[in-house]
Scaffold this motif. Structure first.
Motif, PDB file in Angstrom:
ATOM      1  N   VAL A  47       1.422 -18.054  16.348  1.00  0.00           N
ATOM      2  CA  VAL A  47       1.429 -18.772  15.228  1.00  0.00           C
ATOM      3  C   VAL A  47       2.998 -18.960  14.883  1.00  0.00           C
ATOM      4  CG1 VAL A  47       1.018 -18.956  12.875  1.00  0.00           C
ATOM      5  CG2 VAL A  47      -0.968 -18.767  14.533  1.00  0.00           C
ATOM      6  N   LEU A  48       3.567 -17.876  15.002  1.00  0.00           N
ATOM      7  CA  LEU A  48       5.007 -17.690  14.531  1.00  0.00           C
ATOM      8  C   LEU A  48       6.005 -18.348  15.380  1.00  0.00           C
ATOM      9  CD1 LEU A  48       5.336 -13.898  13.622  1.00  0.00           C
ATOM     10  CD2 LEU A  48       5.553 -15.865  11.949  1.00  0.00           C
ATOM     11  N   ASP A  49       5.575 -18.362  16.729  1.00  0.00           N
ATOM     12  CA  ASP A  49       6.439 -18.886  17.766  1.00  0.00           C
ATOM     13  C   ASP A  49       6.371 -20.401  17.687  1.00  0.00           C
ATOM     14  OD1 ASP A  49       7.479 -16.764  18.881  1.00  0.00           O
ATOM     15  OD2 ASP A  49       5.886 -16.590  20.265  1.00  0.00           O
ATOM     16  N   LEU A  50       5.023 -20.915  17.275  1.00  0.00           N
ATOM     17  CA  LEU A  50       4.841 -22.273  17.285  1.00  0.00           C
ATOM     18  C   LEU A  50       5.475 -22.832  15.950  1.00  0.00           C
ATOM     19  CD1 LEU A  50       0.841 -22.820  18.263  1.00  0.00           C
ATOM     20  CD2 LEU A  50       3.020 -23.522  19.704  1.00  0.00           C
ATOM     21  N   THR A  51       5.513 -22.071  14.947  1.00  0.00           N
ATOM     22  CA  THR A  51       6.137 -22.687  13.819  1.00  0.00           C
ATOM     23  C   THR A  51       7.759 -22.990  14.155  1.00  0.00           C
ATOM     24  OG1 THR A  51       4.427 -21.251  12.271  1.00  0.00           O
ATOM     25  CG2 THR A  51       6.571 -21.695  11.417  1.00  0.00           C
ATOM     26  N   ILE A  52       8.199 -21.768  14.781  1.00  0.00           N
ATOM     27  CA  ILE A  52       9.562 -21.929  15.014  1.00  0.00           C
ATOM     28  C   ILE A  52       9.848 -23.129  15.884  1.00  0.00           C
ATOM     29  CG2 ILE A  52      11.453 -20.756  16.457  1.00  0.00           C
ATOM     30  CD1 ILE A  52      10.323 -18.235  15.408  1.00  0.00           C
ATOM     31  N   VAL A  53       9.090 -23.169  16.972  1.00  0.00           N
ATOM     32  CA  VAL A  53       9.275 -24.501  17.575  1.00  0.00           C
ATOM     33  C   VAL A  53       8.969 -25.897  17.109  1.00  0.00           C
ATOM     34  CG1 VAL A  53       8.358 -25.746  19.853  1.00  0.00           C
ATOM     35  CG2 VAL A  53       8.763 -23.113  19.947  1.00  0.00           C
ATOM     36  N   VAL A  54       8.032 -25.782  16.297  1.00  0.00           N
ATOM     37  CA  VAL A  54       7.665 -27.317  15.714  1.00  0.00           C
ATOM     38  C   VAL A  54       8.609 -27.525  14.618  1.00  0.00           C
ATOM     39  CG1 VAL A  54       5.862 -28.303  14.113  1.00  0.00           C
ATOM     40  CG2 VAL A  54       5.340 -27.118  16.199  1.00  0.00           C
ATOM     41  N   VAL A  55       8.850 -26.544  13.647  1.00  0.00           N
ATOM     42  CA  VAL A  55      10.145 -26.980  12.685  1.00  0.00           C
ATOM     43  C   VAL A  55      11.389 -27.236  13.414  1.00  0.00           C
ATOM     44  CG1 VAL A  55      11.397 -25.854  11.172  1.00  0.00           C
ATOM     45  CG2 VAL A  55       8.801 -25.277  11.157  1.00  0.00           C
ATOM     46  N   SER A  56      11.744 -26.611  14.500  1.00  0.00           N
ATOM     47  CA  SER A  56      12.831 -26.932  15.231  1.00  0.00           C
ATOM     48  C   SER A  56      12.763 -28.449  15.827  1.00  0.00           C
ATOM     49  CB  SER A  56      13.042 -26.011  16.151  1.00  0.00           C
ATOM     50  OG  SER A  56      13.339 -24.522  16.022  1.00  0.00           O
ATOM     51  N   LEU A  57      11.497 -28.720  16.259  1.00  0.00           N
ATOM     52  CA  LEU A  57      11.308 -30.337  16.870  1.00  0.00           C
ATOM     53  C   LEU A  57      11.666 -31.073  15.780  1.00  0.00           C
ATOM     54  CD1 LEU A  57       8.819 -29.523  19.653  1.00  0.00           C
ATOM     55  CD2 LEU A  57      11.403 -30.059  19.845  1.00  0.00           C
ATOM     56  N   ILE A  58      10.849 -30.531  14.647  1.00  0.00           N
ATOM     57  CA  ILE A  58      10.936 -31.743  13.581  1.00  0.00           C
ATOM     58  C   ILE A  58      12.296 -31.720  12.817  1.00  0.00           C
ATOM     59  CG2 ILE A  58      10.324 -31.781  10.820  1.00  0.00           C
ATOM     60  CD1 ILE A  58       7.602 -30.674  11.851  1.00  0.00           C
ATOM     61  N   LEU A  59      12.997 -30.916  13.035  1.00  0.00           N
ATOM     62  CA  LEU A  59      14.501 -30.949  12.570  1.00  0.00           C
ATOM     63  C   LEU A  59      15.301 -31.896  13.474  1.00  0.00           C
ATOM     64  CD1 LEU A  59      15.354 -27.348  11.244  1.00  0.00           C
ATOM     65  CD2 LEU A  59      14.951 -29.497   9.897  1.00  0.00           C
ATOM     66  N   THR A 117       9.076 -13.326  22.763  1.00  0.00           N
ATOM     67  CA  THR A 117       9.858 -14.206  22.100  1.00  0.00           C
ATOM     68  C   THR A 117       9.910 -13.725  20.569  1.00  0.00           C
ATOM     69  OG1 THR A 117       7.321 -14.897  21.349  1.00  0.00           O
ATOM     70  CG2 THR A 117       8.441 -16.060  23.183  1.00  0.00           C
ATOM     71  N   PHE A 118      10.508 -14.453  19.772  1.00  0.00           N
ATOM     72  CA  PHE A 118      10.638 -14.051  18.281  1.00  0.00           C
ATOM     73  C   PHE A 118       9.390 -13.455  17.579  1.00  0.00           C
ATOM     74  CE2 PHE A 118      14.754 -16.737  18.661  1.00  0.00           C
ATOM     75  CZ  PHE A 118      15.432 -15.775  18.742  1.00  0.00           C
ATOM     76  N   GLY A 119       8.306 -14.341  17.958  1.00  0.00           N
ATOM     77  CA  GLY A 119       7.106 -13.996  17.435  1.00  0.00           C
ATOM     78  C   GLY A 119       6.512 -12.672  17.956  1.00  0.00           C
ATOM     79  N   LYS A 120       6.744 -12.741  19.079  1.00  0.00           N
ATOM     80  CA  LYS A 120       6.255 -11.272  19.717  1.00  0.00           C
ATOM     81  C   LYS A 120       6.968 -10.257  19.074  1.00  0.00           C
ATOM     82  CE  LYS A 120       4.197 -13.252  23.859  1.00  0.00           C
ATOM     83  NZ  LYS A 120       4.827 -14.443  24.422  1.00  0.00           N
ATOM     84  N   ARG A 121       8.265 -10.464  19.156  1.00  0.00           N
ATOM     85  CA  ARG A 121       9.177  -9.259  18.569  1.00  0.00           C
ATOM     86  C   ARG A 121       8.791  -8.995  17.134  1.00  0.00           C
ATOM     87  NH1 ARG A 121      15.022 -11.085  20.053  1.00  0.00           N
ATOM     88  NH2 ARG A 121      14.405 -12.056  22.228  1.00  0.00           N
TER      89      ARG A 121
END
Length: 160
Positions: A47-59, A117-121
């Motif tokens: 969920v954390l990784d997907l949040t990072i990726v989706v927010v980046s793609l939206i930006l 990944t950042f989420g796993k860390r």
């Protein structure tokens, strides 16, 4: 010193933790005890990784929309064909950058020195091979492609 009674519903013998306990032997021959991450930790990392990726793609999408708006307003006396060609180029650029952003995030992070990944860390887990070393690039590519097949395609199928 007295031990407190186990909480109701808990595992007094710790068999749940024992099922997830493993021992990894390094190439130097050192045995390291590890615990396999729980499903909730894996889900939280995803969920954390997907949040990072989706927010980046939206930006990224917002940036490309801003650029395309500038192309349209700056067209002036140019033909409509040039504006359409510029929008098509920006759309193709957005698709390519989105693809590399989606797959590159996981690949670059897991191939890096930390193997996570950042989420796993954030939840304290990392990717490791069954025998204790780092995963090969082929294994990381395969597990990331399988994530799409096992998780995202069924979700898209259920939504559509």
């Amino acid at each position: 010193m007295t031990a407190s009674a186990p909480a109701r519903g808990s595992d007094p013998l710790g068999t749940h933790d024992q099922k997830r306990a493993r021992e990894i032997v390094t190439p130097e021959g050192i045995a390291i005890p590890v615990t396999i991450a729980s499903r909730s930790a894996r889900f939280g990392a995803l969920v954390l990784d997907l949040t990072i990726v989706v927010v980046s793609l939206i930006l990224l999408s917002m940036l490309l929309d801003f650029i395309s708006g500038g192309v349209a307003s700056g067209a002036g006396d140019q033909t409509i064909g040039n504006v359409v060609a510029a929008w098509e180029f920006l759309t193709i650029l957005g698709i390519i950058l989105g693809f590399f952003g989606w797959y590159g995030y996981f690949l670059i992070q897991e191939l890096g020195p930390r193997g996570a990944t950042f989420g796993k860390r954030a939840v304290g887990i990392r990717v490791a091979a069954r025998k204790g070393g780092r995963l090969t690039p082929e294994a990381i590519i395969a597990r990331n492609l399988l994530r799409d097949v096992e998780v995202f395609y069924p979700i898209v199928y259920l939504i559509v």
